[in-house]
Scaffold this motif. Sequence first.
Motif, short mmCIF file in Angstrom:
data_model
loop_
_atom_site.label_atom_id
_atom_site.label_comp_id
_atom_site.label_asym_id
_atom_site.label_seq_id
_atom_site.Cartn_x
_atom_site.Cartn_y
_atom_site.Cartn_z
N SER A 136 0.66 -1.19 -0.11
CA SER A 136 0.05 0.07 0.02
C SER A 136 0.68 1.30 0.18
CB SER A 136 -0.90 0.04 1.34
OG SER A 136 -0.11 -0.08 2.34
N ASN A 137 1.94 1.30 0.39
CA ASN A 137 2.95 2.21 0.30
C ASN A 137 3.75 2.52 -0.81
OD1 ASN A 137 4.80 0.48 0.88
ND2 ASN A 137 5.62 1.00 2.56
N ASP A 138 3.45 1.87 -1.89
CA ASP A 138 3.97 1.88 -3.42
C ASP A 138 3.88 3.41 -3.69
OD1 ASP A 138 5.12 -0.65 -3.22
OD2 ASP A 138 3.73 -1.31 -4.74
N GLY A 139 2.94 4.13 -3.53
CA GLY A 139 2.67 5.62 -3.81
C GLY A 139 3.65 6.32 -3.14
N GLN A 140 4.00 6.07 -1.79
CA GLN A 140 4.90 6.95 -1.39
C GLN A 140 6.20 6.66 -1.76
OE1 GLN A 140 3.93 5.88 2.69
NE2 GLN A 140 2.34 7.25 2.85
N ALA A 141 6.52 5.42 -2.00
CA ALA A 141 7.85 4.95 -2.39
C ALA A 141 8.27 5.69 -4.00
CB ALA A 141 8.09 3.69 -2.60
N ALA A 142 7.08 5.55 -4.69
CA ALA A 142 7.18 6.18 -5.93
C ALA A 142 7.51 7.75 -6.21
CB ALA A 142 6.03 5.98 -6.92
N ALA A 143 6.86 8.51 -4.92
CA ALA A 143 6.99 9.90 -5.03
C ALA A 143 8.07 10.10 -4.35
CB ALA A 143 5.88 10.37 -3.97
N GLU A 144 8.85 9.44 -3.21
CA GLU A 144 10.27 9.63 -2.90
C GLU A 144 11.01 9.40 -4.08
OE1 GLU A 144 13.27 7.58 0.46
OE2 GLU A 144 11.37 6.90 -0.08
N LEU A 145 11.19 8.39 -4.76
CA LEU A 145 11.88 8.05 -6.06
C LEU A 145 11.79 9.25 -7.08
CD1 LEU A 145 14.07 5.96 -6.81
CD2 LEU A 145 11.99 4.80 -8.09
N THR A 146 10.92 9.73 -7.34
CA THR A 146 10.74 10.89 -8.32
C THR A 146 11.59 11.97 -7.75
OG1 THR A 146 8.58 10.07 -9.02
CG2 THR A 146 9.07 12.26 -9.50
N SER A 147 11.14 12.24 -6.36
CA SER A 147 11.90 13.49 -5.95
C SER A 147 13.59 13.47 -5.76
CB SER A 147 11.60 13.91 -4.48
OG SER A 147 11.78 12.86 -3.57
N LEU A 148 13.94 11.98 -5.58
CA LEU A 148 15.39 11.84 -5.44
C LEU A 148 15.92 11.82 -6.98
CD1 LEU A 148 15.63 8.93 -3.07
CD2 LEU A 148 16.63 11.09 -2.73
N ARG A 149 15.01 11.42 -8.03
CA ARG A 149 15.58 11.54 -9.34
C ARG A 149 16.00 12.99 -9.73
NH1 ARG A 149 11.88 6.52 -11.62
NH2 ARG A 149 13.47 4.96 -11.34
N ALA A 150 14.78 13.76 -9.49
CA ALA A 150 14.98 15.07 -9.60
C ALA A 150 16.04 15.86 -8.92
CB ALA A 150 13.59 15.85 -9.28
N GLU A 151 16.35 15.48 -7.70
CA GLU A 151 17.41 15.97 -7.06
C GLU A 151 18.88 15.63 -7.66
OE1 GLU A 151 19.65 15.81 -2.49
OE2 GLU A 151 17.71 15.00 -2.63
N TYR A 152 18.94 14.29 -7.99
CA TYR A 152 20.22 13.81 -8.65
C TYR A 152 20.18 14.63 -10.07
CZ TYR A 152 23.21 10.47 -11.22
OH TYR A 152 24.40 10.18 -11.87
N GLN A 153 19.27 14.71 -10.77
CA GLN A 153 19.47 15.54 -12.10
C GLN A 153 19.85 16.94 -11.86
OE1 GLN A 153 16.21 15.31 -14.61
NE2 GLN A 153 17.03 16.34 -16.49
N ALA A 154 19.33 17.75 -10.75
CA ALA A 154 19.81 19.13 -10.15
C ALA A 154 21.34 18.93 -9.90
CB ALA A 154 18.92 19.42 -9.19
N VAL A 155 21.53 18.01 -9.09
CA VAL A 155 22.97 17.92 -8.60
C VAL A 155 24.08 17.39 -9.80
CG1 VAL A 155 24.56 16.74 -6.90
CG2 VAL A 155 22.26 17.67 -6.38
N VAL A 156 23.78 16.54 -10.45
CA VAL A 156 24.89 16.08 -11.40
C VAL A 156 24.68 16.74 -12.69
CG1 VAL A 156 25.43 13.91 -12.42
CG2 VAL A 156 24.76 13.69 -10.13
N GLY A 157 23.45 17.21 -13.16
CA GLY A 157 23.35 17.46 -14.39
C GLY A 157 22.90 16.56 -15.64
N THR A 158 22.75 15.31 -15.33
CA THR A 158 22.21 14.36 -16.14
C THR A 158 21.07 13.33 -15.48
OG1 THR A 158 23.76 12.69 -15.34
CG2 THR A 158 24.48 13.85 -17.35
N ARG A 159 20.55 12.91 -16.22
CA ARG A 159 19.15 12.18 -15.66
C ARG A 159 19.76 10.71 -15.02
NH1 ARG A 159 14.57 11.52 -20.08
NH2 ARG A 159 13.77 10.37 -18.42
N PRO A 160 19.19 10.43 -13.88
CA PRO A 160 19.62 9.02 -13.44
C PRO A 160 19.25 7.72 -14.02
CG PRO A 160 17.84 9.82 -12.21
CD PRO A 160 18.19 10.86 -13.31
N TYR A 161 20.03 6.82 -13.91
CA TYR A 161 19.82 5.36 -14.50
C TYR A 161 18.44 5.00 -13.85
CZ TYR A 161 20.03 0.50 -15.33
OH TYR A 161 19.68 -0.68 -15.70
#
Length: 99
Positions: free
Chosen positions: A55-80
């Motif tokens: 039931s918490n897959d939605g929360q995990a997906a939202a966290e993953l999305t925010s981490l991907r956005a943070e990775y792209q902001a820090v590194v400058g490329t999209r994450p794997y």
Amino acid sequence: MRNSRYMSRALASKDGRFAVVLGKLGHIAPISSRSTGKPQSIDSVPPASCLGLSSNDGQAAAELTSLRAEYQAVVGTRPYHGWNAEALRAKIAEAKEAI
């Protein structure tokens, strides 16, 4: 609803994942010789917990999305796309140390 050969065979299989996905697309299961004579419906599909979903897959997906956005902001490329949240956190920390 729609009915086709491939979809009908997939819905008649014992694997409930087909019924979940194809039911959301509007396909219904035909009456098959393997069933009890009642057509399968989306209501007869096992619950998500039986399919390995939680039931918490939605929360995990939202966290993953925010981490991907943070990775792209820090590194400058999209994450794997195969990296999980732990790997992304490690990569972000590594990139921040390098800066």
